[in-house]
Write a protein that holds these residues in place. Structure first.
Motif, mmCIF file in Angstrom:
data_model
loop_
_atom_site.group_PDB
_atom_site.id
_atom_site.type_symbol
_atom_site.label_atom_id
_atom_site.label_comp_id
_atom_site.label_asym_id
_atom_site.label_seq_id
_atom_site.Cartn_x
_atom_site.Cartn_y
_atom_site.Cartn_z
ATOM 1 N N TRP A 160 -14.428 94.812 75.817
ATOM 2 C CA TRP A 160 -13.283 93.865 75.613
ATOM 3 C C TRP A 160 -12.076 94.564 75.142
ATOM 4 C CZ3 TRP A 160 -13.103 88.253 76.416
ATOM 5 C CH2 TRP A 160 -11.818 87.703 76.090
ATOM 6 N N PHE A 161 -12.239 95.253 74.070
ATOM 7 C CA PHE A 161 -11.059 96.007 73.643
ATOM 8 C C PHE A 161 -10.885 97.372 73.913
ATOM 9 C CE2 PHE A 161 -12.057 92.746 70.192
ATOM 10 C CZ PHE A 161 -10.719 91.953 70.143
ATOM 11 N N ALA A 162 -11.201 97.676 75.184
ATOM 12 C CA ALA A 162 -11.225 99.063 75.501
ATOM 13 C C ALA A 162 -9.819 99.604 75.879
ATOM 14 C CB ALA A 162 -11.954 99.251 76.938
ATOM 15 N N ASP A 163 -8.955 98.550 75.992
ATOM 16 C CA ASP A 163 -7.464 98.882 76.092
ATOM 17 C C ASP A 163 -6.944 99.350 74.889
ATOM 18 O OD1 ASP A 163 -6.015 95.984 75.089
ATOM 19 O OD2 ASP A 163 -8.077 96.069 76.401
ATOM 20 N N ASP A 164 -7.570 99.046 73.614
ATOM 21 C CA ASP A 164 -6.866 99.371 72.266
ATOM 22 C C ASP A 164 -7.936 99.714 71.408
ATOM 23 O OD1 ASP A 164 -5.611 99.343 69.677
ATOM 24 O OD2 ASP A 164 -4.911 97.088 70.014
ATOM 25 N N LEU A 165 -7.959 101.098 71.164
ATOM 26 C CA LEU A 165 -8.862 101.878 70.517
ATOM 27 C C LEU A 165 -9.051 101.420 69.112
ATOM 28 C CD1 LEU A 165 -9.377 105.123 72.745
ATOM 29 C CD2 LEU A 165 -10.543 103.108 72.878
ATOM 30 N N ASP A 166 -7.749 101.206 68.563
ATOM 31 C CA ASP A 166 -7.867 100.945 67.200
ATOM 32 C C ASP A 166 -8.532 99.908 66.892
ATOM 33 O OD1 ASP A 166 -6.432 103.384 66.403
ATOM 34 O OD2 ASP A 166 -4.525 102.446 66.818
ATOM 35 N N ALA A 167 -8.252 98.897 67.685
ATOM 36 C CA ALA A 167 -8.867 97.129 67.784
ATOM 37 C C ALA A 167 -10.150 97.414 67.800
ATOM 38 C CB ALA A 167 -8.264 96.260 68.589
ATOM 39 N N VAL A 168 -10.861 98.507 68.881
ATOM 40 C CA VAL A 168 -12.384 98.724 68.806
ATOM 41 C C VAL A 168 -12.874 98.968 67.560
ATOM 42 C CG1 VAL A 168 -14.104 100.255 69.721
ATOM 43 C CG2 VAL A 168 -12.166 99.594 71.218
ATOM 44 N N VAL A 169 -12.213 99.745 66.869
ATOM 45 C CA VAL A 169 -12.830 100.244 65.254
ATOM 46 C C VAL A 169 -12.931 98.946 64.458
ATOM 47 C CG1 VAL A 169 -12.586 101.725 63.341
ATOM 48 C CG2 VAL A 169 -12.363 102.525 65.879
ATOM 49 N N THR A 170 -11.559 98.226 64.516
ATOM 50 C CA THR A 170 -11.331 97.193 63.562
ATOM 51 C C THR A 170 -12.277 96.112 63.775
ATOM 52 O OG1 THR A 170 -9.035 97.694 63.161
ATOM 53 C CG2 THR A 170 -9.687 95.453 62.445
ATOM 54 N N GLN A 171 -12.397 95.683 64.950
ATOM 55 C CA GLN A 171 -13.279 94.572 65.507
ATOM 56 C C GLN A 171 -14.759 94.883 65.243
ATOM 57 O OE1 GLN A 171 -11.810 91.600 66.326
ATOM 58 N NE2 GLN A 171 -10.059 92.355 65.491
ATOM 59 N N ALA A 172 -14.961 95.990 65.556
ATOM 60 C CA ALA A 172 -16.344 96.402 65.701
ATOM 61 C C ALA A 172 -16.961 96.339 64.010
ATOM 62 C CB ALA A 172 -16.651 97.745 66.005
ATOM 63 N N ARG A 173 -15.988 96.892 63.126
ATOM 64 C CA ARG A 173 -16.353 96.601 61.778
ATOM 65 C C ARG A 173 -16.456 95.220 61.371
ATOM 66 N NH1 ARG A 173 -15.835 100.024 57.414
ATOM 67 N NH2 ARG A 173 -14.857 101.713 58.505
ATOM 68 N N LEU A 174 -15.805 94.234 61.677
ATOM 69 C CA LEU A 174 -15.843 92.929 61.377
ATOM 70 C C LEU A 174 -17.027 92.386 62.001
ATOM 71 C CD1 LEU A 174 -12.089 91.557 62.110
ATOM 72 C CD2 LEU A 174 -13.128 91.898 59.785
ATOM 73 N N ALA A 175 -17.426 92.698 63.200
ATOM 74 C CA ALA A 175 -18.775 92.000 63.594
ATOM 75 C C ALA A 175 -20.088 92.563 63.159
ATOM 76 C CB ALA A 175 -18.846 92.567 65.384
ATOM 77 N N SER A 176 -19.777 93.948 62.458
ATOM 78 C CA SER A 176 -21.051 94.497 61.951
ATOM 79 C C SER A 176 -21.342 94.111 60.723
ATOM 80 C CB SER A 176 -20.857 96.056 62.039
ATOM 81 O OG SER A 176 -20.945 96.452 63.468
ATOM 82 N N GLU A 177 -20.370 94.099 59.850
ATOM 83 C CA GLU A 177 -20.588 93.798 58.505
ATOM 84 C C GLU A 177 -21.041 92.257 58.145
ATOM 85 O OE1 GLU A 177 -16.750 94.619 56.549
ATOM 86 O OE2 GLU A 177 -15.903 92.796 57.374
ATOM 87 N N ILE A 178 -21.029 91.609 59.126
ATOM 88 C CA ILE A 178 -21.777 90.233 58.724
ATOM 89 C C ILE A 178 -23.267 90.291 58.136
ATOM 90 C CG2 ILE A 178 -22.215 88.099 59.692
ATOM 91 C CD1 ILE A 178 -19.891 88.262 61.336
#
Length: 321
Positions: A160-178
């Protein structure tokens, strides 16, 4: 690495995530069939259970040649069920709201789907009105989970966020830490999401692919394992790589993610071979196949998953479809 940010619309993001989800769920369902010992008959492969050794020269080739296709319907597991929640949240909100995602997971999880006990405790707590933050941080006597659950579900987010690699890292962290507050649990999610994003972007050189993932993976054992895997060049027997970095037998990000990224890196553009290769290595078979399948399918919108796999895979749940 390419420019961090590209121009793209929401419909394109949705198509990419949907393609990754198809690959993840089909890989999950296919791999899940191989915990049944009957599925391995006549195949000289030692990876028959999570706890068995994996290295036997030539067994991967034998498995690929057999092109096994288990009969009956193939149920998916918690890997897919939690990925459905991620994609649903992205479609609803365009980004991850951890509170909403936690509530979605808590509302829709079913048993049995092979959920880990730590995840169930967190989701049960959320369903009873609890806050996922202290629940996640308290797992494993306060160390937080470093299991592979953050990685198993997250490839569609990277797509989904492949166009914005900074967002990949930020959003993956949010989805992981739950559910995974340990640094290596989070690292597994970030590394896998980045792999899916790079697959979308058309990365083809395995060394560059893995190096780009290392650039964003937090320091820790997951990162060390990816470095160790990356040291094995193309042509290395995948079973030898598994013997060095693990095959998920301990159900941890540290012994799961490095092998999965190596297999994906060396089979981008060939979904069936990628998934069959990682399945042949045993360990946490369904999760390994979900991770690899979600990454490889993210980069190919031409429906790379075999039709017979999709016909056998359990349909998506009604609440998601």
């Amino acid at each position: 690495m390419e420019s961090q940010r590209l121009s793209v619309d929401t419909a394109t993001r949705d198509r990419r995530a949907a393609a990754s989800l198809v690959g993840l769920s089909a890989g999950d369902a296919y791999g899940n069939q191989f915990f049944d010992l009957d599925a391995w008959r006549q195949i000289p492969c030692p990876g028959r259970l999570r706890q068995t050794p994996v290295y036997e020269p030539g067994h991967v080739e034998s498995f690929l040649k057999a092109k096994l296709l288990p009969g009956g319907q193939w149920p998916w597991t918690d890997d897919s069920e939690m990925a459905f929640g991620i994609v649903a949240e992205l479609r609803r909100n365009g980004e991850i709201d951890p509170d909403v995602l936690a509530a979605t997971w808590a509302s829709h999880y079913q048993l049995p789907r092979d959920y880990g006990l730590s995840a169930l405790r967190i989701l049960d707590g959320v369903s009873e009105g609890g806050d996922w933050r202290p629940l996640s941080r308290s797992a494993f006597d306060g160390a937080g989970s470093l299991g592979n659950g953050s990685a198993m579900r997250i490839a569609p987010l990277g797509a989904w966020f492949a166009d914005d690699l900074d967002a990949v890292v930020t959003q993956a962290r949010l989805a992981s830490e739950i559910t995974h507050s340990h640094v290596d649990g989070i690292a597994g999610g970030i590394a896998t999401a980045m792999a899916a994003a790079l697959s979308v972007r058309g990365s083809s050189d395995p060394g560059e692919f893995l190096e780009a993932i290392l650039d964003v993976t937090p320091d820790g054992e997951v990162r060390h394992g990816i470095e160790e895997a990356a040291a094995h060049p193309a042509g290395t027997d995948p079973a030898e790589v598994a013997a060095h970095v693990g095959n998920g037998r301990y159900i941890l990000a540290t012994d799961t993610v490095p092998l999965c990224l190596w297999v994906a890196a060396h089979h981008l553009g060939d979904y069936p071979t990628a998934v069959r290769t990682v399945v042949s290595l045993g360990g946490d078979i369904d999760t390994n196949a979900a991770i690899v399948g979600g990454i490889v399918a993210a980069g190919d919108l031409r429906e790379p998953v075999p039709g017979e796999w999709l016909a056998a895979r359990e349909p998506y749940p009604h609440w998601f479809a």
